[in-house]
Design a protein around this motif. Sequence first.
Motif, PDB file in Angstrom:
ATOM      1  N   GLU A  32       7.115  -1.289  -5.358  1.00 40.26           N
ATOM      2  CA  GLU A  32       6.071  -2.092  -5.987  1.00 40.26           C
ATOM      3  C   GLU A  32       5.030  -2.530  -4.955  1.00 40.26           C
ATOM      4  OE1 GLU A  32       5.707  -5.892  -9.008  1.00 40.26           O
ATOM      5  OE2 GLU A  32       7.650  -4.968  -8.664  1.00 40.26           O
ATOM      6  N   GLU A  33       5.483  -2.920  -3.764  1.00 36.68           N
ATOM      7  CA  GLU A  33       4.556  -3.273  -2.683  1.00 36.68           C
ATOM      8  C   GLU A  33       3.672  -2.084  -2.318  1.00 36.68           C
ATOM      9  OE1 GLU A  33       6.098  -5.224   0.870  1.00 36.68           O
ATOM     10  OE2 GLU A  33       7.864  -5.809  -0.296  1.00 36.68           O
ATOM     11  N   LEU A  34       4.291  -0.915  -2.203  1.00 33.12           N
ATOM     12  CA  LEU A  34       3.533   0.295  -1.866  1.00 33.12           C
ATOM     13  C   LEU A  34       2.479   0.600  -2.922  1.00 33.12           C
ATOM     14  CD1 LEU A  34       6.509   2.573  -0.735  1.00 33.12           C
ATOM     15  CD2 LEU A  34       4.701   1.714   0.764  1.00 33.12           C
ATOM     16  N   VAL A  35       2.850   0.501  -4.187  1.00 30.65           N
ATOM     17  CA  VAL A  35       1.913   0.799  -5.270  1.00 30.65           C
ATOM     18  C   VAL A  35       0.768  -0.208  -5.281  1.00 30.65           C
ATOM     19  CG1 VAL A  35       1.659   0.871  -7.787  1.00 30.65           C
ATOM     20  CG2 VAL A  35       3.590   2.036  -6.693  1.00 30.65           C
ATOM     21  N   LYS A  36       1.107  -1.499  -5.173  1.00 35.90           N
ATOM     22  CA  LYS A  36       0.073  -2.537  -5.196  1.00 35.90           C
ATOM     23  C   LYS A  36      -0.888  -2.411  -4.021  1.00 35.90           C
ATOM     24  CE  LYS A  36       2.376  -5.975  -8.001  1.00 35.90           C
ATOM     25  NZ  LYS A  36       3.011  -7.294  -8.056  1.00 35.90           N
ATOM     26  N   TRP A  82       2.558   9.230   0.643  1.00 36.48           N
ATOM     27  CA  TRP A  82       1.768   8.024   0.867  1.00 36.48           C
ATOM     28  C   TRP A  82       0.357   8.381   1.306  1.00 36.48           C
ATOM     29  CZ3 TRP A  82       5.504   4.944   4.573  1.00 36.48           C
ATOM     30  CH2 TRP A  82       6.616   4.465   3.836  1.00 36.48           C
ATOM     31  N   GLN A  83      -0.579   7.536   0.929  1.00 33.43           N
ATOM     32  CA  GLN A  83      -1.959   7.604   1.415  1.00 33.43           C
ATOM     33  C   GLN A  83      -2.131   6.415   2.352  1.00 33.43           C
ATOM     34  OE1 GLN A  83      -4.616   9.890   0.438  1.00 33.43           O
ATOM     35  NE2 GLN A  83      -5.466   8.986   2.266  1.00 33.43           N
ATOM     36  N   VAL A  84      -2.326   6.689   3.632  1.00 31.67           N
ATOM     37  CA  VAL A  84      -2.459   5.634   4.639  1.00 31.67           C
ATOM     38  C   VAL A  84      -3.666   5.920   5.526  1.00 31.67           C
ATOM     39  CG1 VAL A  84       0.009   5.024   4.691  1.00 31.67           C
ATOM     40  CG2 VAL A  84      -0.828   6.858   6.156  1.00 31.67           C
ATOM     41  N   ARG A  85      -4.073   4.923   6.286  1.00 36.08           N
ATOM     42  CA  ARG A  85      -5.210   5.098   7.196  1.00 36.08           C
ATOM     43  C   ARG A  85      -4.822   5.799   8.493  1.00 36.08           C
ATOM     44  NH1 ARG A  85      -5.883   0.344   4.643  1.00 36.08           N
ATOM     45  NH2 ARG A  85      -4.790  -0.911   6.168  1.00 36.08           N
ATOM     46  N   SER A  86      -3.532   5.673   8.871  1.00 32.79           N
ATOM     47  CA  SER A  86      -3.099   6.230  10.155  1.00 32.79           C
ATOM     48  C   SER A  86      -1.584   6.401  10.165  1.00 32.79           C
ATOM     49  CB  SER A  86      -3.500   5.278  11.291  1.00 32.79           C
ATOM     50  OG  SER A  86      -2.794   4.050  11.149  1.00 32.79           O
ATOM     51  N   MET A  87      -1.115   7.142  11.141  1.00 35.16           N
ATOM     52  CA  MET A  87       0.328   7.285  11.325  1.00 35.16           C
ATOM     53  C   MET A  87       0.949   5.926  11.644  1.00 35.16           C
ATOM     54  SD  MET A  87       2.967   9.226  11.189  1.00 35.16           S
ATOM     55  CE  MET A  87       2.549  10.939  11.337  1.00 35.16           C
ATOM     56  N   GLU A  88       0.218   5.105  12.378  1.00 34.51           N
ATOM     57  CA  GLU A  88       0.718   3.772  12.731  1.00 34.51           C
ATOM     58  C   GLU A  88       0.965   2.944  11.471  1.00 34.51           C
ATOM     59  OE1 GLU A  88      -1.916   5.295  14.230  1.00 34.51           O
ATOM     60  OE2 GLU A  88      -0.806   5.766  16.070  1.00 34.51           O
ATOM     61  N   GLU A  89       0.042   3.034  10.493  1.00 30.90           N
ATOM     62  CA  GLU A  89       0.243   2.299   9.241  1.00 30.90           C
ATOM     63  C   GLU A  89       1.478   2.828   8.511  1.00 30.90           C
ATOM     64  OE1 GLU A  89      -1.872   1.126   5.004  1.00 30.90           O
ATOM     65  OE2 GLU A  89      -2.858   2.620   6.264  1.00 30.90           O
ATOM     66  N   ALA A  90       1.660   4.142   8.484  1.00 32.54           N
ATOM     67  CA  ALA A  90       2.841   4.722   7.841  1.00 32.54           C
ATOM     68  C   ALA A  90       4.119   4.227   8.510  1.00 32.54           C
ATOM     69  CB  ALA A  90       2.769   6.245   7.883  1.00 32.54           C
ATOM     70  N   ILE A  91       4.109   4.160   9.820  1.00 44.08           N
ATOM     71  CA  ILE A  91       5.285   3.681  10.559  1.00 44.08           C
ATOM     72  C   ILE A  91       5.571   2.225  10.191  1.00 44.08           C
ATOM     73  CG2 ILE A  91       6.135   3.084  12.861  1.00 44.08           C
ATOM     74  CD1 ILE A  91       4.540   5.619  13.849  1.00 44.08           C
ATOM     75  N   GLU A  92       4.537   1.405  10.110  1.00 46.48           N
ATOM     76  CA  GLU A  92       4.737   0.000   9.752  1.00 46.48           C
ATOM     77  C   GLU A  92       5.342  -0.131   8.360  1.00 46.48           C
ATOM     78  OE1 GLU A  92       4.720  -2.647  11.734  1.00 46.48           O
ATOM     79  OE2 GLU A  92       4.351  -1.122  13.271  1.00 46.48           O
ATOM     80  N   TRP A  93       4.866   0.665   7.409  1.00 51.87           N
ATOM     81  CA  TRP A  93       5.462   0.638   6.074  1.00 51.87           C
ATOM     82  C   TRP A  93       6.919   1.089   6.135  1.00 51.87           C
ATOM     83  CZ3 TRP A  93       4.098  -1.832   1.922  1.00 51.87           C
ATOM     84  CH2 TRP A  93       2.760  -2.148   1.690  1.00 51.87           C
ATOM     85  N   ALA A  94       7.203   2.163   6.847  1.00 48.72           N
ATOM     86  CA  ALA A  94       8.579   2.677   6.929  1.00 48.72           C
ATOM     87  C   ALA A  94       9.519   1.648   7.542  1.00 48.72           C
ATOM     88  CB  ALA A  94       8.612   3.980   7.716  1.00 48.72           C
ATOM     89  N   LYS A  95       9.051   0.894   8.513  1.00 51.68           N
ATOM     90  CA  LYS A  95       9.892  -0.121   9.151  1.00 51.68           C
ATOM     91  C   LYS A  95      10.226  -1.263   8.192  1.00 51.68           C
ATOM     92  CE  LYS A  95       8.627  -1.068  13.511  1.00 51.68           C
ATOM     93  NZ  LYS A  95       7.697  -1.258  14.652  1.00 51.68           N
TER      94      LYS A  95
END
Length: 141
Positions: A32-36, A82-95
Amino acid sequence: MRVMVMVKASPSSEAGAMPSEQLLADMGRFNEELVKAGVMLAGEGLHPSASGVRVRFSGRQRSVVDGPFAETKELVAGFWLWQVRSMEEAIEWAKRCPNPMPEDSEIEIRPVFEAEDFGAEFTPELREQERRLREEIAARG
């Protein structure tokens, strides 16, 4: 940038163990966080490799190998796109993700190729074909 986020299989996922009610609730909140946030484009869990097959290619030959497959650590148990701005953002979400398995687990993140990554070999005609196919897929959605 789009990234494929793969939840690696574990001995329990390969044994067919279903997630607990708590894990389903935790993952539901995370999704839900990811979708929002506009990050999640798709995501699904996968049945164990015993339910799958592999199609092997050798020149013009094709062969089918039934699961299960031996190397659990190399298998995928689920995924997100996922649609993210950077790999760093993807890593933060994964963590922030709940541990997807009852034992130690791993998530792999890989960038998805975009049209511009293919260079001149991806001709205007091929780009137009790709655009038409994506439109057709979206219309079925």
